[in-house]
Write a protein that holds these residues in place. Structure first.
Motif, mmCIF file in Angstrom:
data_model
loop_
_atom_site.group_PDB
_atom_site.id
_atom_site.type_symbol
_atom_site.label_atom_id
_atom_site.label_comp_id
_atom_site.label_asym_id
_atom_site.label_seq_id
_atom_site.Cartn_x
_atom_site.Cartn_y
_atom_site.Cartn_z
ATOM 1 N N ASP A 355 0.820 -1.211 0.000
ATOM 2 C CA ASP A 355 0.000 0.000 0.000
ATOM 3 C C ASP A 355 0.859 1.270 0.000
ATOM 4 O O ASP A 355 2.004 1.273 0.486
ATOM 5 C CB ASP A 355 -0.932 -0.018 1.214
ATOM 6 N N GLU A 357 0.482 5.612 0.659
ATOM 7 C CA GLU A 357 -0.341 6.760 1.059
ATOM 8 C C GLU A 357 0.507 8.020 1.016
ATOM 9 O O GLU A 357 1.726 7.968 1.213
ATOM 10 C CB GLU A 357 -0.895 6.577 2.484
ATOM 11 N N LEU A 417 -1.995 0.954 4.639
ATOM 12 C CA LEU A 417 -1.728 2.214 5.326
ATOM 13 C C LEU A 417 -2.927 3.138 5.154
ATOM 14 O O LEU A 417 -3.604 3.084 4.124
ATOM 15 C CB LEU A 417 -0.530 2.938 4.701
HETATM 16 CA CA CA Z 1 -4.438 2.694 2.017
#
Ligand code: CA
Ligand code: FEO
Ligand code: CA
Ligand code: CA
Length: 537
Positions: A355, A357, A417
Protein backbone atom coordinates in the motif's frame (compact mmCIF):
# COMPACT_ATOMS: atom_id res chain seq x y z
CA UNK A 1 9.10 -2.57 23.36
CA UNK A 2 11.16 0.46 22.54
CA UNK A 3 9.06 3.15 21.00
CA UNK A 4 10.52 5.20 18.27
CA UNK A 5 10.31 8.91 17.69
CA UNK A 6 9.94 9.56 14.02
CA UNK A 7 12.01 12.06 12.16
CA UNK A 8 10.20 14.69 10.13
CA UNK A 9 6.90 13.55 11.51
CA UNK A 10 6.08 15.26 14.72
CA UNK A 11 5.44 18.76 15.87
CA UNK A 12 5.84 20.45 12.54
CA UNK A 13 5.93 24.14 13.38
CA UNK A 14 2.60 25.85 12.78
CA UNK A 15 4.27 28.55 10.64
CA UNK A 16 5.96 25.94 8.43
CA UNK A 17 2.70 24.10 8.06
CA UNK A 18 0.81 27.23 7.05
CA UNK A 19 3.54 28.11 4.55
CA UNK A 20 3.17 24.65 3.13
CA UNK A 21 -0.58 24.99 2.79
CA UNK A 22 -0.28 28.39 1.14
CA UNK A 23 2.15 27.12 -1.46
CA UNK A 24 -0.58 24.75 -2.55
CA UNK A 25 1.91 21.93 -2.37
CA UNK A 26 -0.72 19.71 -0.88
CA UNK A 27 -3.83 20.06 -2.98
CA UNK A 28 -5.20 16.90 -1.41
CA UNK A 29 -4.67 18.07 2.15
CA UNK A 30 -7.63 17.27 4.29
CA UNK A 31 -9.17 19.90 6.54
CA UNK A 32 -7.03 19.67 9.64
CA UNK A 33 -8.33 21.38 12.74
CA UNK A 34 -5.57 23.72 13.79
CA UNK A 35 -7.17 24.53 17.11
CA UNK A 36 -8.37 21.73 19.36
CA UNK A 37 -8.73 20.86 23.00
CA UNK A 38 -5.02 20.15 23.00
CA UNK A 39 -4.34 18.20 26.12
CA UNK A 40 -1.08 16.59 24.99
CA UNK A 41 -1.51 13.91 27.67
CA UNK A 42 -4.99 12.84 26.65
CA UNK A 43 -3.68 9.48 25.39
CA UNK A 44 -1.79 8.68 28.58
CA UNK A 45 -4.58 6.40 29.85
CA UNK A 46 -4.35 4.06 26.84
CA UNK A 47 -2.22 0.96 26.82
CA UNK A 48 -1.49 -0.61 23.43
CA UNK A 49 -2.38 -4.28 23.10
CA UNK A 50 0.34 -6.83 23.59
CA UNK A 51 0.90 -9.42 20.84
CA UNK A 52 -1.64 -12.22 21.22
CA UNK A 53 -2.95 -15.33 19.51
CA UNK A 54 -6.70 -15.58 20.01
CA UNK A 55 -9.60 -16.15 17.64
CA UNK A 56 -11.11 -12.74 18.25
CA UNK A 57 -10.86 -9.23 16.95
CA UNK A 58 -9.36 -7.82 20.15
CA UNK A 59 -9.45 -4.05 20.63
CA UNK A 60 -7.80 -1.68 23.06
CA UNK A 61 -10.03 -0.03 25.62
CA UNK A 62 -11.82 2.96 24.17
CA UNK A 63 -12.41 1.31 20.79
CA UNK A 64 -15.62 -0.53 19.94
CA UNK A 65 -16.65 -2.45 16.83
CA UNK A 66 -19.70 -3.05 14.68
CA UNK A 67 -19.75 -5.64 11.90
CA UNK A 68 -21.18 -3.97 8.80
CA UNK A 69 -21.09 -6.88 6.33
CA UNK A 70 -19.70 -10.37 6.32
CA UNK A 71 -19.25 -12.97 3.59
CA UNK A 72 -22.58 -14.29 2.35
CA UNK A 73 -24.70 -11.41 3.69
CA UNK A 74 -27.45 -10.48 1.25
CA UNK A 75 -27.49 -6.76 0.41
CA UNK A 76 -30.06 -6.82 -2.39
CA UNK A 77 -31.94 -9.33 -4.48
CA UNK A 78 -29.58 -12.21 -5.19
CA UNK A 79 -26.63 -10.01 -4.17
CA UNK A 80 -24.38 -11.81 -1.72
CA UNK A 81 -21.32 -10.20 -0.16
CA UNK A 82 -18.22 -11.91 -1.59
CA UNK A 83 -15.13 -13.51 -0.06
CA UNK A 84 -11.95 -12.16 1.47
CA UNK A 85 -12.73 -8.45 1.60
CA UNK A 86 -9.75 -6.16 1.20
CA UNK A 87 -9.79 -2.48 0.07
CA UNK A 88 -12.67 -0.31 1.25
CA UNK A 89 -13.53 3.24 0.25
CA UNK A 90 -16.56 5.43 0.85
CA UNK A 91 -17.82 8.40 -1.09
CA UNK A 92 -20.47 10.75 0.31
CA UNK A 93 -23.57 10.94 -1.92
CA UNK A 94 -25.90 13.10 0.18
CA UNK A 95 -25.83 14.26 3.83
CA UNK A 96 -26.65 10.83 5.29
CA UNK A 97 -25.84 8.52 2.40
CA UNK A 98 -22.59 7.05 1.14
CA UNK A 99 -21.49 4.63 -1.54
CA UNK A 100 -19.14 2.00 -0.22
CA UNK A 101 -16.84 -0.03 -2.46
CA UNK A 102 -15.32 -3.24 -1.07
CA UNK A 103 -12.78 -5.44 -2.88
CA UNK A 104 -13.12 -9.22 -2.78
CA UNK A 105 -9.61 -10.41 -3.44
CA UNK A 106 -9.86 -14.20 -3.64
CA UNK A 107 -11.76 -17.11 -2.15
CA UNK A 108 -11.20 -20.21 -0.12
CA UNK A 109 -12.79 -23.12 -2.09
CA UNK A 110 -13.21 -25.12 1.14
CA UNK A 111 -15.45 -22.41 2.64
CA UNK A 112 -17.27 -21.57 -0.61
CA UNK A 113 -18.11 -25.13 -1.68
CA UNK A 114 -18.22 -26.51 1.88
CA UNK A 115 -16.10 -29.44 0.70
CA UNK A 116 -12.64 -30.04 -0.70
CA UNK A 117 -12.58 -29.16 -4.41
CA UNK A 118 -9.49 -29.72 -6.55
CA UNK A 119 -8.60 -27.55 -9.56
CA UNK A 120 -10.59 -30.12 -11.60
CA UNK A 121 -13.90 -28.51 -10.82
CA UNK A 122 -17.13 -28.24 -12.78
CA UNK A 123 -18.11 -25.15 -14.76
CA UNK A 124 -20.89 -24.52 -12.25
CA UNK A 125 -18.38 -24.58 -9.41
CA UNK A 126 -16.17 -22.13 -11.30
CA UNK A 127 -19.15 -19.80 -11.82
CA UNK A 128 -19.88 -19.89 -8.10
CA UNK A 129 -16.27 -18.91 -7.45
CA UNK A 130 -16.43 -16.08 -10.02
CA UNK A 131 -19.18 -14.43 -7.97
CA UNK A 132 -17.00 -14.43 -4.85
CA UNK A 133 -14.31 -12.08 -6.26
CA UNK A 134 -14.25 -8.54 -7.71
CA UNK A 135 -16.03 -5.98 -5.60
CA UNK A 136 -19.32 -4.91 -4.06
CA UNK A 137 -20.96 -1.50 -4.37
CA UNK A 138 -23.25 -0.83 -1.44
CA UNK A 139 -25.28 2.20 -0.42
CA UNK A 140 -24.83 3.02 3.27
CA UNK A 141 -27.12 5.19 5.36
CA UNK A 142 -26.42 6.99 8.62
CA UNK A 143 -29.41 6.51 10.89
CA UNK A 144 -30.62 9.18 13.33
CA UNK A 145 -28.96 7.10 16.05
CA UNK A 146 -25.62 7.73 14.32
CA UNK A 147 -25.22 4.11 13.31
CA UNK A 148 -24.16 3.20 9.77
CA UNK A 149 -26.38 0.66 8.03
CA UNK A 150 -26.58 -1.06 4.65
CA UNK A 151 -29.45 0.24 2.50
CA UNK A 152 -31.02 -3.07 1.51
CA UNK A 153 -32.26 -3.17 -2.08
CA UNK A 154 -30.77 0.24 -2.99
CA UNK A 155 -30.85 0.71 -6.76
CA UNK A 156 -27.11 1.36 -6.53
CA UNK A 157 -26.24 -1.93 -4.84
CA UNK A 158 -24.48 -4.28 -7.24
CA UNK A 159 -21.50 -6.54 -7.72
CA UNK A 160 -18.72 -6.22 -10.25
CA UNK A 161 -17.36 -9.74 -10.20
CA UNK A 162 -15.62 -12.43 -12.23
CA UNK A 163 -18.55 -12.61 -14.64
CA UNK A 164 -18.98 -8.87 -15.39
CA UNK A 165 -17.94 -7.75 -18.86
CA UNK A 166 -15.47 -4.87 -18.46
CA UNK A 167 -14.12 -2.88 -21.44
CA UNK A 168 -10.53 -1.72 -21.82
CA UNK A 169 -10.31 2.09 -21.68
CA UNK A 170 -10.10 3.97 -24.99
CA UNK A 171 -11.52 1.02 -26.98
CA UNK A 172 -8.18 -0.73 -26.80
CA UNK A 173 -8.20 -4.34 -28.00
CA UNK A 174 -6.16 -6.97 -26.21
CA UNK A 175 -5.88 -10.21 -28.17
CA UNK A 176 -8.66 -9.02 -30.47
CA UNK A 177 -11.13 -8.34 -27.68
CA UNK A 178 -12.22 -4.91 -26.46
CA UNK A 179 -13.38 -6.17 -23.07
CA UNK A 180 -12.43 -8.68 -20.40
CA UNK A 181 -14.63 -11.16 -18.60
CA UNK A 182 -14.62 -9.94 -15.04
CA UNK A 183 -12.21 -8.53 -12.52
CA UNK A 184 -10.41 -10.65 -9.92
CA UNK A 185 -7.60 -10.65 -7.36
CA UNK A 186 -8.81 -7.20 -6.26
CA UNK A 187 -6.42 -6.26 -3.50
CA UNK A 188 -6.18 -2.57 -2.61
CA UNK A 189 -7.23 0.43 -4.68
CA UNK A 190 -7.80 4.15 -4.62
CA UNK A 191 -10.27 6.98 -5.08
CA UNK A 192 -10.21 9.64 -7.79
CA UNK A 193 -11.01 13.34 -7.23
CA UNK A 194 -13.93 12.98 -9.66
CA UNK A 195 -15.72 10.45 -7.50
CA UNK A 196 -14.83 7.04 -8.90
CA UNK A 197 -13.18 4.07 -7.23
CA UNK A 198 -10.03 2.30 -8.40
CA UNK A 199 -9.65 -1.43 -7.74
CA UNK A 200 -6.38 -3.22 -8.40
CA UNK A 201 -5.98 -6.71 -9.85
CA UNK A 202 -3.08 -8.22 -7.91
CA UNK A 203 -2.34 -11.98 -8.04
CA UNK A 204 -4.34 -12.56 -11.22
CA UNK A 205 -2.21 -15.52 -12.30
CA UNK A 206 -3.93 -17.70 -9.69
CA UNK A 207 -7.18 -17.65 -11.70
CA UNK A 208 -6.36 -17.92 -15.43
CA UNK A 209 -2.61 -18.52 -15.26
CA UNK A 210 0.07 -16.51 -17.03
CA UNK A 211 1.90 -16.39 -20.34
CA UNK A 212 5.52 -17.39 -20.78
CA UNK A 213 6.62 -14.71 -23.25
CA UNK A 214 9.82 -16.58 -24.11
CA UNK A 215 7.85 -19.49 -25.55
CA UNK A 216 4.39 -17.97 -25.94
CA UNK A 217 3.01 -20.93 -23.99
CA UNK A 218 0.29 -20.62 -21.43
CA UNK A 219 1.27 -21.37 -17.81
CA UNK A 220 -1.73 -22.95 -16.07
CA UNK A 221 -3.15 -21.30 -12.96
CA UNK A 222 -1.82 -22.68 -9.71
CA UNK A 223 -4.97 -22.40 -7.61
CA UNK A 224 -8.31 -22.02 -9.33
CA UNK A 225 -8.19 -23.55 -12.84
CA UNK A 226 -10.82 -21.21 -14.28
CA UNK A 227 -9.12 -21.49 -17.68
CA UNK A 228 -10.45 -25.05 -17.90
CA UNK A 229 -13.97 -23.67 -18.42
CA UNK A 230 -13.54 -20.05 -19.58
CA UNK A 231 -11.27 -19.13 -22.44
CA UNK A 232 -9.92 -15.89 -20.98
CA UNK A 233 -6.35 -14.82 -21.75
CA UNK A 234 -4.07 -13.88 -18.82
CA UNK A 235 -3.45 -10.55 -20.57
CA UNK A 236 -6.98 -9.44 -19.64
CA UNK A 237 -6.02 -9.28 -15.95
CA UNK A 238 -3.45 -7.44 -13.86
CA UNK A 239 -4.86 -3.97 -14.52
CA UNK A 240 -6.19 -1.09 -12.46
CA UNK A 241 -9.95 -0.92 -12.91
CA UNK A 242 -12.03 2.27 -12.53
CA UNK A 243 -15.58 1.96 -11.19
CA UNK A 244 -18.36 4.53 -11.34
CA UNK A 245 -20.16 4.22 -7.97
CA UNK A 246 -23.65 5.06 -9.22
CA UNK A 247 -23.81 3.51 -12.69
CA UNK A 248 -21.49 0.60 -11.93
CA UNK A 249 -19.70 1.25 -15.23
CA UNK A 250 -16.17 -0.08 -15.15
CA UNK A 251 -13.08 0.18 -17.36
CA UNK A 252 -9.63 -1.39 -17.27
CA UNK A 253 -6.99 1.36 -17.34
CA UNK A 254 -4.28 -0.15 -19.52
CA UNK A 255 -2.11 3.01 -19.41
CA UNK A 256 -1.17 2.17 -15.80
CA UNK A 257 0.42 -1.08 -16.94
CA UNK A 258 -0.10 -4.73 -16.06
CA UNK A 259 1.44 -6.32 -12.98
CA UNK A 260 0.36 -7.52 -9.53
CA UNK A 261 -1.00 -4.07 -8.68
CA UNK A 262 -1.46 -3.63 -4.96
CA UNK A 263 -3.01 -0.17 -4.93
CA UNK A 264 -3.49 3.02 -6.93
CA UNK A 265 -3.06 6.18 -4.88
CA UNK A 266 -4.08 9.39 -6.62
CA UNK A 267 -2.77 12.95 -6.18
CA UNK A 268 -4.32 15.70 -8.26
CA UNK A 269 -2.02 18.40 -9.65
CA UNK A 270 -3.12 22.05 -9.76
CA UNK A 271 -4.08 21.79 -13.44
CA UNK A 272 -6.33 18.79 -12.76
CA UNK A 273 -4.03 16.09 -14.16
CA UNK A 274 -3.35 13.26 -11.76
CA UNK A 275 -0.34 11.41 -10.43
CA UNK A 276 -1.06 7.79 -9.49
CA UNK A 277 1.36 5.75 -7.38
CA UNK A 278 1.13 1.96 -7.58
CA UNK A 279 3.27 -0.93 -6.35
CA UNK A 280 3.77 -4.40 -7.83
CA UNK A 281 3.53 -6.74 -4.85
CA UNK A 282 6.05 -9.48 -5.49
CA UNK A 283 9.63 -10.05 -4.38
CA UNK A 284 12.01 -7.72 -6.22
CA UNK A 285 9.28 -6.03 -8.21
CA UNK A 286 8.86 -2.30 -8.56
CA UNK A 287 7.24 0.99 -7.67
CA UNK A 288 5.44 2.92 -10.41
CA UNK A 289 4.06 6.39 -10.91
CA UNK A 290 1.67 7.45 -13.66
CA UNK A 291 1.03 11.04 -14.75
CA UNK A 292 -2.19 11.47 -16.66
CA UNK A 293 -2.29 13.35 -19.95
CA UNK A 294 -5.55 15.11 -19.21
CA UNK A 295 -7.45 16.31 -16.11
CA UNK A 296 -9.94 13.89 -14.59
CA UNK A 297 -8.98 11.03 -16.93
CA UNK A 298 -6.57 8.15 -16.32
CA UNK A 299 -6.94 6.50 -19.70
CA UNK A 300 -3.79 8.07 -21.17
CA UNK A 301 -0.54 9.36 -19.74
CA UNK A 302 3.06 8.45 -19.02
CA UNK A 303 4.08 5.60 -16.77
CA UNK A 304 7.35 5.78 -14.81
CA UNK A 305 9.23 3.31 -12.64
CA UNK A 306 11.38 4.19 -9.62
CA UNK A 307 15.14 3.86 -9.69
CA UNK A 308 16.22 4.31 -6.07
CA UNK A 309 19.93 4.29 -6.85
CA UNK A 310 19.57 7.34 -9.08
CA UNK A 311 16.53 8.74 -7.20
CA UNK A 312 14.77 9.12 -10.53
CA UNK A 313 11.48 8.16 -12.12
CA UNK A 314 12.31 6.47 -15.45
CA UNK A 315 9.71 6.66 -18.25
CA UNK A 316 8.43 3.37 -19.58
CA UNK A 317 7.68 4.77 -22.99
CA UNK A 318 8.68 3.01 -26.19
CA UNK A 319 9.11 6.36 -27.94
CA UNK A 320 11.65 7.51 -25.35
CA UNK A 321 13.57 4.25 -24.75
CA UNK A 322 15.55 2.56 -27.53
CA UNK A 323 15.85 -0.58 -25.42
CA UNK A 324 12.07 -0.90 -25.33
CA UNK A 325 11.92 -0.38 -29.09
CA UNK A 326 14.39 -3.22 -29.50
CA UNK A 327 12.35 -5.61 -27.36
CA UNK A 328 8.70 -4.81 -27.96
CA UNK A 329 6.61 -4.01 -31.01
CA UNK A 330 4.43 -1.29 -29.51
CA UNK A 331 3.52 0.50 -26.27
CA UNK A 332 0.59 -1.82 -25.53
CA UNK A 333 2.96 -4.78 -25.55
CA UNK A 334 5.24 -2.83 -23.19
CA UNK A 335 2.31 -2.23 -20.84
CA UNK A 336 1.19 -5.87 -20.96
CA UNK A 337 4.72 -7.10 -20.22
CA UNK A 338 5.41 -4.34 -17.70
CA UNK A 339 7.74 -6.28 -15.41
CA UNK A 340 10.12 -7.07 -18.25
CA UNK A 341 9.99 -3.51 -19.58
CA UNK A 342 10.64 -2.00 -16.14
CA UNK A 343 13.76 -4.11 -15.67
CA UNK A 344 15.10 -3.13 -19.09
CA UNK A 345 14.95 0.59 -18.19
CA UNK A 346 16.67 0.16 -14.82
CA UNK A 347 13.90 -0.30 -12.22
CA UNK A 348 15.04 -0.94 -8.65
CA UNK A 349 13.93 -4.27 -7.16
CA UNK A 350 11.96 -3.70 -3.97
CA UNK A 351 10.76 -5.82 -1.04
CA UNK A 352 7.14 -6.33 -2.16
CA UNK A 353 5.75 -2.79 -2.49
CA UNK A 354 2.19 -2.87 -1.14
CA UNK A 355 0.00 0.00 0.00
CA UNK A 356 0.96 3.62 -0.65
CA UNK A 357 -0.34 6.76 1.06
CA UNK A 358 0.51 10.44 0.77
CA UNK A 359 1.13 12.19 4.08
CA UNK A 360 -1.55 14.93 4.19
CA UNK A 361 0.76 17.30 6.07
CA UNK A 362 4.15 16.88 4.42
CA UNK A 363 3.17 15.50 1.01
CA UNK A 364 5.71 12.70 1.46
CA UNK A 365 4.83 9.35 -0.10
CA UNK A 366 4.87 6.32 2.21
CA UNK A 367 5.21 2.86 0.69
CA UNK A 368 4.74 -0.36 2.68
CA UNK A 369 7.46 -2.88 1.78
CA UNK A 370 6.07 -6.06 3.29
CA UNK A 371 9.10 -8.33 3.20
CA UNK A 372 11.47 -10.17 0.89
CA UNK A 373 12.08 -13.57 2.38
CA UNK A 374 14.47 -14.89 -0.32
CA UNK A 375 16.69 -11.89 0.44
CA UNK A 376 16.49 -12.47 4.21
CA UNK A 377 14.22 -9.51 4.87
CA UNK A 378 11.47 -11.02 7.00
CA UNK A 379 10.27 -7.92 8.83
CA UNK A 380 9.64 -5.39 6.08
CA UNK A 381 9.61 -1.62 6.41
CA UNK A 382 7.83 1.55 5.35
CA UNK A 383 9.72 3.59 2.79
CA UNK A 384 9.42 7.36 2.54
CA UNK A 385 9.84 9.07 -0.78
CA UNK A 386 10.18 12.86 -0.95
CA UNK A 387 9.55 14.39 -4.35
CA UNK A 388 11.97 17.19 -5.26
CA UNK A 389 10.39 20.59 -4.54
CA UNK A 390 7.56 18.60 -2.92
CA UNK A 391 6.10 18.41 -6.41
CA UNK A 392 4.49 15.08 -7.28
CA UNK A 393 5.13 15.78 -10.96
CA UNK A 394 8.88 15.96 -10.34
CA UNK A 395 10.92 13.11 -11.80
CA UNK A 396 13.54 13.24 -9.05
CA UNK A 397 13.25 12.53 -5.35
CA UNK A 398 15.06 11.46 -2.22
CA UNK A 399 14.12 8.53 -0.04
CA UNK A 400 14.72 6.98 3.37
CA UNK A 401 13.33 4.24 5.57
CA UNK A 402 10.47 5.73 7.58
CA UNK A 403 9.86 2.77 9.93
CA UNK A 404 11.54 -0.62 10.01
CA UNK A 405 9.70 -3.73 11.15
CA UNK A 406 11.27 -5.85 13.90
CA UNK A 407 11.03 -6.63 17.59
CA UNK A 408 12.21 -3.12 18.54
CA UNK A 409 9.29 -1.47 16.80
CA UNK A 410 6.86 -4.29 17.62
CA UNK A 411 5.50 -4.99 14.14
CA UNK A 412 6.39 -7.12 11.12
CA UNK A 413 5.27 -7.11 7.47
CA UNK A 414 3.44 -3.79 7.04
CA UNK A 415 0.79 -3.80 4.33
CA UNK A 416 -2.22 -1.44 4.39
CA UNK A 417 -1.73 2.21 5.33
CA UNK A 418 -4.10 5.11 5.91
CA UNK A 419 -3.71 8.62 7.31
CA UNK A 420 -6.61 10.06 9.25
CA UNK A 421 -7.71 13.68 8.92
CA UNK A 422 -5.36 14.71 11.71
CA UNK A 423 -2.33 13.18 10.04
CA UNK A 424 -2.01 10.14 12.34
CA UNK A 425 -0.72 7.11 10.45
CA UNK A 426 -2.61 3.82 10.77
CA UNK A 427 -1.23 0.60 9.34
CA UNK A 428 -1.89 -3.12 9.34
CA UNK A 429 0.42 -6.10 9.08
CA UNK A 430 0.40 -9.14 6.81
CA UNK A 431 2.42 -11.96 8.31
CA UNK A 432 1.29 -14.84 6.10
CA UNK A 433 -1.15 -17.26 7.75
CA UNK A 434 1.25 -20.17 7.56
CA UNK A 435 4.01 -18.18 9.31
CA UNK A 436 2.05 -16.54 12.15
CA UNK A 437 3.12 -17.89 15.51
CA UNK A 438 6.36 -19.46 14.36
CA UNK A 439 9.87 -18.07 14.02
CA UNK A 440 10.86 -15.46 13.13
CA UNK A 441 7.37 -14.08 13.77
CA UNK A 442 6.59 -15.69 17.12
CA UNK A 443 7.00 -12.48 19.12
CA UNK A 444 4.47 -10.59 17.00
CA UNK A 445 1.38 -12.71 17.69
CA UNK A 446 -1.49 -12.46 15.24
CA UNK A 447 -1.67 -9.78 12.58
CA UNK A 448 -2.71 -6.39 13.89
CA UNK A 449 -3.70 -2.78 13.35
CA UNK A 450 -1.33 -0.09 14.62
CA UNK A 451 -1.51 3.69 14.96
CA UNK A 452 1.34 6.18 15.19
CA UNK A 453 -0.02 9.30 16.95
CA UNK A 454 1.33 12.45 15.39
CA UNK A 455 0.94 15.01 18.16
CA UNK A 456 1.03 15.16 21.91
CA UNK A 457 3.14 13.34 24.45
CA UNK A 458 2.84 10.00 22.71
CA UNK A 459 3.71 11.22 19.23
CA UNK A 460 5.75 8.65 17.35
CA UNK A 461 4.79 5.65 19.51
CA UNK A 462 3.57 2.59 17.68
CA UNK A 463 0.39 1.45 19.40
CA UNK A 464 -1.23 -1.91 18.68
CA UNK A 465 -4.93 -1.05 18.48
CA UNK A 466 -6.50 -4.27 17.21
CA UNK A 467 -5.40 -7.90 17.02
CA UNK A 468 -6.87 -10.13 14.30
CA UNK A 469 -8.53 -13.54 14.71
CA UNK A 470 -6.58 -16.71 13.86
CA UNK A 471 -4.82 -16.77 10.44
CA UNK A 472 -6.47 -13.47 9.49
CA UNK A 473 -5.01 -10.27 8.18
CA UNK A 474 -6.55 -6.84 8.77
CA UNK A 475 -7.01 -5.05 5.45
CA UNK A 476 -9.02 -2.28 3.80
CA UNK A 477 -8.40 0.45 6.38
CA UNK A 478 -10.22 3.64 5.39
CA UNK A 479 -12.04 6.41 7.23
CA UNK A 480 -15.72 7.18 6.80
CA UNK A 481 -15.75 10.65 5.10
CA UNK A 482 -15.82 13.52 7.63
CA UNK A 483 -15.85 11.09 10.53
CA UNK A 484 -13.41 9.41 12.86
CA UNK A 485 -14.95 5.98 12.26
CA UNK A 486 -12.45 3.56 10.77
CA UNK A 487 -13.45 0.78 8.39
CA UNK A 488 -11.28 -2.33 8.76
CA UNK A 489 -11.63 -5.66 7.01
CA UNK A 490 -10.94 -8.95 8.72
CA UNK A 491 -9.63 -11.01 5.81
CA UNK A 492 -9.18 -14.77 5.54
CA UNK A 493 -9.74 -15.90 9.17
CA UNK A 494 -9.11 -19.64 9.41
CA UNK A 495 -7.33 -19.85 6.07
CA UNK A 496 -5.02 -22.55 7.39
CA UNK A 497 -7.97 -24.94 7.97
CA UNK A 498 -7.25 -28.24 6.26
CA UNK A 499 -10.85 -29.44 6.32
CA UNK A 500 -14.23 -28.52 7.81
CA UNK A 501 -13.67 -30.75 10.84
CA UNK A 502 -10.50 -28.93 11.75
CA UNK A 503 -11.29 -25.25 11.38
CA UNK A 504 -8.58 -23.00 12.78
CA UNK A 505 -11.04 -20.11 13.25
CA UNK A 506 -14.78 -19.71 13.75
CA UNK A 507 -14.75 -15.92 13.61
CA UNK A 508 -17.04 -13.99 13.78
CA UNK A 509 -19.79 -16.36 15.01
CA UNK A 510 -17.35 -18.03 17.39
CA UNK A 511 -19.27 -21.31 17.40
CA UNK A 512 -17.33 -24.54 16.99
CA UNK A 513 -17.79 -26.02 13.54
CA UNK A 514 -19.05 -22.78 11.96
CA UNK A 515 -17.09 -21.75 8.88
CA UNK A 516 -15.17 -18.48 9.43
CA UNK A 517 -16.12 -15.42 7.39
CA UNK A 518 -14.28 -12.34 6.31
CA UNK A 519 -16.10 -9.15 7.29
CA UNK A 520 -16.06 -5.36 7.16
CA UNK A 521 -15.97 -3.86 10.63
CA UNK A 522 -16.45 -0.25 11.78
CA UNK A 523 -14.18 0.82 14.64
CA UNK A 524 -15.05 3.92 16.65
CA UNK A 525 -15.08 5.18 20.23
CA UNK A 526 -13.44 7.37 22.80
CA UNK A 527 -9.92 6.53 21.71
CA UNK A 528 -10.57 8.10 18.30
CA UNK A 529 -12.14 11.19 19.93
CA UNK A 530 -9.14 11.59 22.23
CA UNK A 531 -6.62 11.01 19.43
CA UNK A 532 -8.34 13.60 17.28
CA UNK A 533 -8.61 16.12 20.11
CA UNK A 534 -4.85 16.61 20.09
CA UNK A 535 -3.80 19.06 17.44
CA UNK A 536 -0.94 21.15 16.32
CA UNK A 537 0.05 24.11 18.48
CA1 CA B 1 -4.44 2.69 2.02
FE1 FEO C 1 -3.23 -8.56 -1.68
FE2 FEO C 1 -0.34 -7.51 -1.68
O1 FEO C 1 -1.79 -7.96 -0.77
CA1 CA D 1 -2.31 -6.08 0.64
CA1 CA E 1 -0.46 -8.55 1.69
Amino acid sequence: MIYVLLSNFILMKRRTFLDFLMKGAAASILPLHLVGCDDPNVLSKYKGLLPMRTDQLNLIEGVSMQILLKRGDEFGKQLFFGSNNDYTAMLPMSPNRYMLWVNHEYLNPLFVHKKFVSAEKTKKEVEIEMKEVGGSLIEIERLDSGELKVVQDSIYNRKIDGLTSIPFANQINILDQDSALGTLANCAGGKTPWGTFLTCEENYDGFYGERDYKTGNRIPSEHYGWENHFDCPPEHYGWVVEINPKSGEAQKLTALGRCAHECATVFQLEDGRCVVYTGDDANDEHLYKFISKRPNDLSEGTLYVANLELNLWIPIDIEKQDILKANFSNQLEVLIRLREAAKLVGATPLDRPEDIEIDPITGHVLIALTNNKPKGNFMGSILKLISDDNNHESLSFSHETFLAGGEETGFACPDNLVFDQKGNLWFTTDISGSAIGSEPYKAFGNNALFVVPRFGERAGEILRIASAPMDAELTGVSFVPDSNELLVCVQHPGEESKDLDNLTSNWPEGKKGVVPKSAVVILSGEFFDDLWSISMR
